[in-house]
Design a protein around this motif. Structure first.
Motif, PDB file in Angstrom:
ATOM      1  N   ASP A 193      -0.656  -8.301  -9.794  1.00 23.10           N
ATOM      2  CA  ASP A 193      -0.625  -8.341  -8.311  1.00 23.10           C
ATOM      3  C   ASP A 193      -0.633  -6.881  -7.928  1.00 23.10           C
ATOM      4  O   ASP A 193      -1.311  -6.652  -6.716  1.00 23.10           O
ATOM      5  CB  ASP A 193       0.908  -8.532  -8.081  1.00 23.10           C
ATOM      6  N   PHE A 194      -0.082  -5.854  -8.505  1.00 27.23           N
ATOM      7  CA  PHE A 194      -0.452  -4.356  -8.103  1.00 27.23           C
ATOM      8  C   PHE A 194      -1.892  -3.980  -8.135  1.00 27.23           C
ATOM      9  O   PHE A 194      -2.562  -3.292  -7.241  1.00 27.23           O
ATOM     10  CB  PHE A 194       0.309  -3.326  -9.267  1.00 27.23           C
ATOM     11  N   PHE A 195      -2.576  -4.571  -9.178  1.00 28.01           N
ATOM     12  CA  PHE A 195      -4.160  -4.262  -9.281  1.00 28.01           C
ATOM     13  C   PHE A 195      -4.871  -4.874  -7.897  1.00 28.01           C
ATOM     14  O   PHE A 195      -5.795  -4.208  -7.476  1.00 28.01           O
ATOM     15  CB  PHE A 195      -4.732  -4.776 -10.626  1.00 28.01           C
ATOM     16  N   LEU A 196      -4.624  -5.829  -7.574  1.00 23.71           N
ATOM     17  CA  LEU A 196      -5.196  -6.745  -6.443  1.00 23.71           C
ATOM     18  C   LEU A 196      -4.525  -5.915  -5.297  1.00 23.71           C
ATOM     19  O   LEU A 196      -5.739  -5.697  -4.129  1.00 23.71           O
ATOM     20  CB  LEU A 196      -4.734  -7.976  -6.463  1.00 23.71           C
ATOM     21  N   GLY A 197      -3.458  -5.609  -5.006  1.00 26.51           N
ATOM     22  CA  GLY A 197      -3.212  -4.924  -3.820  1.00 26.51           C
ATOM     23  C   GLY A 197      -3.555  -3.430  -3.577  1.00 26.51           C
ATOM     24  O   GLY A 197      -4.109  -3.196  -2.667  1.00 26.51           O
ATOM     25  N   ILE A 198      -3.696  -2.804  -4.754  1.00 26.39           N
ATOM     26  CA  ILE A 198      -4.300  -1.349  -4.753  1.00 26.39           C
ATOM     27  C   ILE A 198      -5.682  -1.489  -4.737  1.00 26.39           C
ATOM     28  O   ILE A 198      -6.315  -0.657  -3.872  1.00 26.39           O
ATOM     29  CB  ILE A 198      -3.933  -0.461  -6.117  1.00 26.39           C
ATOM     30  N   THR A 199      -6.276  -2.369  -5.383  1.00 28.84           N
ATOM     31  CA  THR A 199      -7.872  -2.554  -5.074  1.00 28.84           C
ATOM     32  C   THR A 199      -8.354  -2.625  -3.609  1.00 28.84           C
ATOM     33  O   THR A 199      -9.430  -2.211  -3.200  1.00 28.84           O
ATOM     34  CB  THR A 199      -8.447  -3.608  -5.914  1.00 28.84           C
ATOM     35  N   LYS A 200      -7.584  -3.529  -2.979  1.00 30.45           N
ATOM     36  CA  LYS A 200      -7.661  -3.824  -1.505  1.00 30.45           C
ATOM     37  C   LYS A 200      -7.461  -2.413  -0.713  1.00 30.45           C
ATOM     38  O   LYS A 200      -8.267  -2.246   0.143  1.00 30.45           O
ATOM     39  CB  LYS A 200      -6.916  -4.822  -1.020  1.00 30.45           C
ATOM     40  N   ILE A 201      -6.641  -1.704  -0.716  1.00 35.98           N
ATOM     41  CA  ILE A 201      -6.339  -0.530  -0.428  1.00 35.98           C
ATOM     42  C   ILE A 201      -7.611   0.371  -0.564  1.00 35.98           C
ATOM     43  O   ILE A 201      -7.873   1.078   0.631  1.00 35.98           O
ATOM     44  CB  ILE A 201      -4.931   0.075  -0.500  1.00 35.98           C
ATOM     45  N   LEU A 202      -7.956   0.648  -1.724  1.00 39.16           N
ATOM     46  CA  LEU A 202      -8.786   1.591  -2.051  1.00 39.16           C
ATOM     47  C   LEU A 202     -10.268   1.097  -1.704  1.00 39.16           C
ATOM     48  O   LEU A 202     -10.986   1.931  -1.232  1.00 39.16           O
ATOM     49  CB  LEU A 202      -8.939   1.879  -3.650  1.00 39.16           C
ATOM     50  N   GLY A 203     -10.539  -0.225  -1.723  1.00 44.89           N
ATOM     51  CA  GLY A 203     -12.041  -0.400  -1.607  1.00 44.89           C
ATOM     52  C   GLY A 203     -12.700  -0.602  -2.726  1.00 44.89           C
ATOM     53  O   GLY A 203     -13.958  -0.551  -2.539  1.00 44.89           O
ATOM     54  N   PHE A 204     -12.191  -0.307  -3.893  1.00 46.58           N
ATOM     55  CA  PHE A 204     -12.826  -0.285  -5.287  1.00 46.58           C
ATOM     56  C   PHE A 204     -11.862  -0.606  -6.342  1.00 46.58           C
ATOM     57  O   PHE A 204     -10.550  -0.321  -6.200  1.00 46.58           O
ATOM     58  CB  PHE A 204     -13.623   1.067  -5.541  1.00 46.58           C
ATOM     59  N   LYS A 205     -12.314  -0.835  -7.440  1.00 45.83           N
ATOM     60  CA  LYS A 205     -11.292  -1.174  -8.611  1.00 45.83           C
ATOM     61  C   LYS A 205     -10.966   0.227  -9.404  1.00 45.83           C
ATOM     62  O   LYS A 205     -11.923   0.917  -9.937  1.00 45.83           O
ATOM     63  CB  LYS A 205     -11.952  -2.125  -9.453  1.00 45.83           C
ATOM     64  N   PRO A 206      -9.650   0.372  -9.710  1.00 47.45           N
ATOM     65  CA  PRO A 206      -9.134   1.467 -10.405  1.00 47.45           C
ATOM     66  C   PRO A 206      -9.511   1.260 -11.858  1.00 47.45           C
ATOM     67  O   PRO A 206      -9.540   0.243 -12.352  1.00 47.45           O
ATOM     68  CB  PRO A 206      -7.738   1.540 -10.304  1.00 47.45           C
ATOM     69  N   LYS A 207     -10.110   2.412 -12.421  1.00 47.10           N
ATOM     70  CA  LYS A 207     -10.220   2.319 -13.871  1.00 47.10           C
ATOM     71  C   LYS A 207      -9.097   2.489 -14.797  1.00 47.10           C
ATOM     72  O   LYS A 207      -8.755   1.665 -15.647  1.00 47.10           O
ATOM     73  CB  LYS A 207     -11.187   3.599 -14.328  1.00 47.10           C
ATOM     74  N   ASN A 208      -8.019   3.459 -14.384  1.00 52.33           N
ATOM     75  CA  ASN A 208      -7.048   3.539 -15.104  1.00 52.33           C
ATOM     76  C   ASN A 208      -5.754   3.243 -14.300  1.00 52.33           C
ATOM     77  O   ASN A 208      -5.319   3.924 -13.562  1.00 52.33           O
ATOM     78  CB  ASN A 208      -6.776   4.663 -16.014  1.00 52.33           C
ATOM     79  N   LEU A 209      -5.126   1.768 -14.511  1.00 54.49           N
ATOM     80  CA  LEU A 209      -4.105   1.497 -13.491  1.00 54.49           C
ATOM     81  C   LEU A 209      -2.999   2.220 -13.763  1.00 54.49           C
ATOM     82  O   LEU A 209      -2.025   2.323 -12.710  1.00 54.49           O
ATOM     83  CB  LEU A 209      -3.936  -0.141 -13.751  1.00 54.49           C
ATOM     84  N   GLN A 210      -2.628   2.602 -14.794  1.00 57.58           N
ATOM     85  CA  GLN A 210      -1.589   3.599 -14.917  1.00 57.58           C
ATOM     86  C   GLN A 210      -1.325   4.750 -14.134  1.00 57.58           C
ATOM     87  O   GLN A 210      -0.138   5.185 -13.899  1.00 57.58           O
ATOM     88  CB  GLN A 210      -1.267   3.778 -16.482  1.00 57.58           C
ATOM     89  N   ILE A 211      -2.498   5.367 -13.937  1.00 58.50           N
ATOM     90  CA  ILE A 211      -2.456   6.610 -13.010  1.00 58.50           C
ATOM     91  C   ILE A 211      -1.910   6.265 -11.656  1.00 58.50           C
ATOM     92  O   ILE A 211      -1.264   6.811 -11.020  1.00 58.50           O
ATOM     93  CB  ILE A 211      -3.835   7.156 -13.050  1.00 58.50           C
ATOM     94  N   PHE A 212      -2.407   5.134 -11.109  1.00 58.67           N
ATOM     95  CA  PHE A 212      -2.055   4.613  -9.882  1.00 58.67           C
ATOM     96  C   PHE A 212      -0.571   4.004  -9.882  1.00 58.67           C
ATOM     97  O   PHE A 212       0.192   4.465  -8.816  1.00 58.67           O
ATOM     98  CB  PHE A 212      -2.817   3.274  -9.410  1.00 58.67           C
ATOM     99  N   LYS A 213      -0.069   3.470 -10.979  1.00 56.41           N
ATOM    100  CA  LYS A 213       1.239   3.112 -10.971  1.00 56.41           C
ATOM    101  C   LYS A 213       2.232   4.580 -10.972  1.00 56.41           C
ATOM    102  O   LYS A 213       3.193   4.261 -10.023  1.00 56.41           O
ATOM    103  CB  LYS A 213       1.458   2.339 -12.327  1.00 56.41           C
ATOM    104  N   LYS A 214       1.799   5.476 -11.608  1.00 56.65           N
ATOM    105  CA  LYS A 214       2.670   6.726 -11.322  1.00 56.65           C
ATOM    106  C   LYS A 214       2.826   7.241 -10.142  1.00 56.65           C
ATOM    107  O   LYS A 214       3.601   8.110  -9.705  1.00 56.65           O
ATOM    108  CB  LYS A 214       1.847   7.670 -12.421  1.00 56.65           C
ATOM    109  N   ALA A 215       1.814   6.923  -9.145  1.00 57.57           N
ATOM    110  CA  ALA A 215       1.689   7.301  -7.755  1.00 57.57           C
ATOM    111  C   ALA A 215       2.575   6.839  -7.059  1.00 57.57           C
ATOM    112  O   ALA A 215       2.732   7.245  -5.964  1.00 57.57           O
ATOM    113  CB  ALA A 215       0.191   7.113  -7.127  1.00 57.57           C
ATOM    114  N   PHE A 216       3.456   5.815  -7.750  1.00 60.22           N
ATOM    115  CA  PHE A 216       4.494   5.237  -6.779  1.00 60.22           C
ATOM    116  C   PHE A 216       5.823   5.036  -7.191  1.00 60.22           C
ATOM    117  O   PHE A 216       6.685   4.476  -7.143  1.00 60.22           O
ATOM    118  CB  PHE A 216       4.094   3.604  -6.669  1.00 60.22           C
ATOM    119  N   LEU A 217       6.111   6.203  -8.510  1.00 60.04           N
ATOM    120  CA  LEU A 217       7.333   6.070  -9.244  1.00 60.04           C
ATOM    121  C   LEU A 217       8.090   7.317  -8.396  1.00 60.04           C
ATOM    122  O   LEU A 217       7.699   8.308  -8.603  1.00 60.04           O
ATOM    123  CB  LEU A 217       7.242   6.590 -10.884  1.00 60.04           C
ATOM    124  N   HIS A 218       9.319   6.685  -8.027  1.00 60.19           N
ATOM    125  CA  HIS A 218      10.300   7.637  -7.424  1.00 60.19           C
ATOM    126  C   HIS A 218      11.008   8.505  -8.542  1.00 60.19           C
ATOM    127  O   HIS A 218      11.469   7.852  -9.693  1.00 60.19           O
ATOM    128  CB  HIS A 218      11.085   6.929  -6.510  1.00 60.19           C
TER     129      HIS A 218
END
Length: 246
Positions: free
Chosen positions: A17-42
Motif C-alpha cells: 500500500d505504501f509503495f502504491l501511495g508513494i509512487t502516485k505522489i512521486l510520479g515514478f517508482k522508488p528503487k529503495n522503498l526503505q529510504i522512503f519509509k524512513k522519511a516518515f518515521l517520527h
C-alpha cells in the motif's frame, strides 16, 4: 536493534500500500522503498539501526531542505536574469517558507504516512513541511539530482511559483515594520508579557509601540508568533503611510 516488522518488512501488505501511495505522489517508482519509509518515521518511535543510530526523518529533512534550496536557486537564476543576489534570496525565501512547505505537505496528505507513537492530532503544523523536505531528501538518495529536480518542478514550481505574485508576497510583517521604522527614523518597541488568561496553554501578549504610541496588540502561544501577529495588524493600520514613504 532489529527493525520493527511492521515498518521494515518489505513483503507486507502495508509495504504494498505504501509503495502504491508513494509512487502516485512521486510520479515514478522508488528503487529503495526503505529510504522512503524512513522519511516518515517520527522520532517518538525511538527506532535505531544496527549501528545504534537513530532512525527518523530528521536527517532526510536536513538533506531535503538543502536540495530544495539548491533547485529553487537554480530555477530563479535561470528565470530572472536581471535579479541581483538580494532579490533572488528574497524570492527563494518566499518559495521555501515554512508556511508554503506546510501547505505542500498538506496538499499531498503526507501526514497519512507518518509512523509515530504520538497521535497525529497532537502534531504541530510544521510536521507537514518537515515531512515534505524529508521526502525530497529521500528522492535524492534513491534517484539522484535529476529526479529530485523533476519532482520539485512538478510539485512546487509548476503549480505554485508565479514570479509576479511572489514579488508582492509578504513573508515577515515584522521585518517590514522594522525596516519602515528605521527608514523613517521612528522609535519602536515590542513589549512582550506573559498572558495565560483562562487558556490551558501558555500565551504571550505583545504591544507594538511606535513613537511611544501603541499601534497594535496580539496574543499567541509563542513570543515570535505574537510579535508577527502584532506586526501584521500594525502593517495594515499603517499601510497608507508606509506606501507613501516608498
Amino acid at each position: 536493534m532489529n527493525f520493527p516488522p511492521k515498518i521494515f518488512n518489505s513483503h507486507s501488505k502495508e509495504d504494498g500500500d505504501f509503495f502504491l501511495g508513494i509512487t502516485k505522489i512521486l510520479g515514478f517508482k522508488p528503487k529503495n522503498l526503505q529510504i522512503f519509509k524512513k522519511a516518515f518515521l517520527h522520532r517518538s518511535l525511538n527506532i535505531k539501526d544496527m549501528e545504534g543510530n537513530p532512525m527518523n526523518y530528521e536527517r532526510l529533512e536536513f538533506l531535503g531542505d538543502s536540495m530544495l534550496g539548491t533547485i529553487i536557486s537554480k530555477y530563479l537564476y535561470s528565470m530572472v536574469p536581471e535579479g541581483d543576489e538580494g532579490y533572488l534570496t528574497k524570492m527563494r525565501s518566499k518559495i521555501v517558507s515554512r508556511d508554503h512547505l506546510n501547505e505542500l505537505g498538506k496538499d499531498l496528505n503526507l501526514i497519512d504516512y507518518v509512523e509515530s507513537r504520538i497521535p497525529k492530532s497532537h502534531f504541530g503544523n510544521n510536521i507537514h513541511g518537515n515531512v515534505f523536505e524529508a521526502l525530497v531528501g529521500a528522492i535524492y538518495l534513491d534517484r539522484g539530482y535529476s529526479y529530485c529536480e523533476k519532482f520539485i518542478n512538478k510539485r512546487v514550481i509548476e503549480p505554485y511559483v508565479d514570479i509576479e505574485q511572489l514579488e508582492g508576497k509578504v513573508i515577515s510583517y515584522k521585518s517590514l515594520v522594522i525596516e519602515w521604522c528605521q527608514k523613517m527614523k521612528k522609535d519602536f518597541d515590542y513589549n512582550v508579557y506573559e498572558d495565560t488568561g483562562n487558556d490551558t496553554v501558555k500565551h504571550f501578549a505583545v504591544k507594538l509601540s511606535i513613537e511611544q504610541n501603541v499601534v497594535a496588540k496580539a496574543r499567541a502561544t509563542s513570543k515570535k508568533k505574537a510579535e508577527e501577529r502584532a506586526s501584521k495588524r500594525a502593517y495594515y493600520a499603517l499601510q497608507h503611510q508606509m506606501e507613501k514613504s516608498e
